[in-house]
Design a protein around this motif. Structure first.
Motif, PDB file in Angstrom:
ATOM      1  N   ALA A  96     -27.025  -5.679  -9.473  1.00  0.00           N
ATOM      2  CA  ALA A  96     -25.664  -5.146  -9.549  1.00  0.00           C
ATOM      3  C   ALA A  96     -25.384  -4.054  -8.527  1.00  0.00           C
ATOM      4  N   GLY A  97     -24.196  -4.093  -7.973  1.00  0.00           N
ATOM      5  CA  GLY A  97     -23.699  -2.999  -7.144  1.00  0.00           C
ATOM      6  C   GLY A  97     -24.263  -2.950  -5.741  1.00  0.00           C
ATOM      7  N   THR A  98     -25.014  -3.962  -5.340  1.00  0.00           N
ATOM      8  CA  THR A  98     -25.599  -3.945  -3.990  1.00  0.00           C
ATOM      9  C   THR A  98     -24.584  -4.393  -2.953  1.00  0.00           C
ATOM     10  N   MET A  99     -24.627  -3.744  -1.780  1.00  0.00           N
ATOM     11  CA  MET A  99     -23.729  -4.091  -0.669  1.00  0.00           C
ATOM     12  C   MET A  99     -24.531  -4.810   0.401  1.00  0.00           C
ATOM     13  N   ILE A 100     -24.059  -5.989   0.771  1.00  0.00           N
ATOM     14  CA  ILE A 100     -24.723  -6.756   1.829  1.00  0.00           C
ATOM     15  C   ILE A 100     -23.748  -6.814   2.988  1.00  0.00           C
ATOM     16  N   ASP A 101     -24.023  -6.046   4.009  1.00  0.00           N
ATOM     17  CA  ASP A 101     -23.054  -5.926   5.097  1.00  0.00           C
ATOM     18  C   ASP A 101     -23.167  -7.113   6.063  1.00  0.00           C
ATOM     19  N   SER A 102     -22.295  -7.110   7.057  1.00  0.00           N
ATOM     20  CA  SER A 102     -22.199  -8.252   7.982  1.00  0.00           C
ATOM     21  C   SER A 102     -23.520  -8.550   8.683  1.00  0.00           C
TER      22      SER A 102
END
Ligand code: COA
Length: 282
Positions: free
Chosen positions: A136-142
């Motif tokens: 939960a809540g993880t950001m996977i950027d470009s």
């Protein structure tokens, strides 16, 4: 028979003798449990035999390899001009708004058999492979990759261009594991079953494989993985890219240095400020 045992048995069958209907059934069940996070390639555990707090389930990788073996090339085209072809057993996940994740439009894929916790955000393009677990809540950027079976904790920040290698190739036993609240800087890469304990910070451009020497200048020691034990990055470590002089005579004569990762400190208020995330983007 338990799914675990069925997969081990089917995996041991020679490819030309494989009981295909039973294998397909087992693989579909595995995908179902991977999707909802009930089965994972590695699980946090304090049980006997754990490695840095994790137990690997090798049968999950075997099940995924079975799925590749069973698949035939199928047409996944969206239209006449957007044409895609992949193994029939490896479709994309059928995410809906009820999964509470954001997949921003533009060339990202989540393969079926990957778990995404609520409030995960994926910026395009990103690829999440089968067996991956993103909490939960993880950001996977470009331009980020979450390779097959990689285990990613809660509130992890995977910056633009960061890569978490998969467990399928080369033939690795241990998936990459990144625990809760880790910050992985831009263009950083973690491969070959490294375990990053919680709250660690990797500066932009740090590369870790099982055999990268990591110099902990705070505690005066070198951390390494081995054939039998993965490289474990301690909790809260702040790692930057560096070099070390090479020891071979010719290298010394030439003044050569090789890449090394360096733990310059353990997370403090300054690091927290440097890696603070913008709530309003979530
Ligand atoms: C690691 C990072 C968070 C800095 O952490 P910090 O706690 O503020 O680190 P400090 O500034 O206190 O530096 C500690 C030491 O590490 C060195 N250092 C810090 N960042 C470094 C880097 N990226 N490369 C090499 N050395 C670095 C500093 O020079 C200092 O060493 P010194 O005392 O010998 O001069 C930052 O460098 C970083 O990489 N941020 C990620 C940026 C990024 O990828 N953003 C994603 C956008 S999509």
């Amino acid at each position: 028979m338990m799914l675990h045992d069925r997969i081990e048995q089917l995996f041991a069958q020679p490819p030309d003798k494989l009981d295909r209907p039973a294998a397909l059934q087992a693989f579909n069940e595995l995908r179902f449990f991977l999707n909802n996070g009930e089965v994972r390639a590695a699980v946090p555990s304090a049980a006997v035999g754990n490695v840095a707090g994790w137990i690997v389930n090798p049968w999950v990788k075997q099940g995924i390899l079975l799925g590749f073996r069973l698949g035939e090339i199928a047409d996944f085209s969206l239209s006449d001009s957007m044409r895609f072809f992949d193994k029939s057993t490896l479709p994309l996940r059928k995410l809906t708004v009820d999964h509470h994740v954001r997949v921003v439009p533009g060339g990202s894929s989540v393969r079926d058999g990957a778990y995404l916790g609520p409030s995960v955000v994926m910026m395009p393009p990103a690829f999440i492979n089968i067996g991956a677990y993103v909490d939960a809540g993880t950001m996977i950027d470009s331009h980020a990759l979450v390779g097959s079976c990689a285990q990613v904790g809660k509130r992890v920040h995977l910056s633009a261009g960061a890569q978490l290698g998969g467990v399928l190739e080369p033939v690795n036993g241990m998936p990459v594991i990144v625990e809760d609240d880790v910050f992985i800087g831009g263009n950083a890469g973690i491969f070959e079953g490294v375990i990053v304990k919680h709250h660690a910070v990797m500066a932009a451009g740090v590369l870790l494989t099982g055999s990268t020497p990591v110099y902990d200048v705070v505690n005066g020691k070198v951390l390494r993985g081995s054939r039998t034990a993965p490289l474990v990055i301690p909790e809260g470590a702040v790692i930057v890219p560096g070099t070390r002089p090479m020891s071979q005579p010719y290298a010394r004569e030439q003044g050569l240095s090789a890449y090394a990762a360096i733990i310059v400190k353990y997370r403090d208020a300054r690091t927290d400020a440097a890696t603070a995330l913008e709530e309003s983007l979530r």
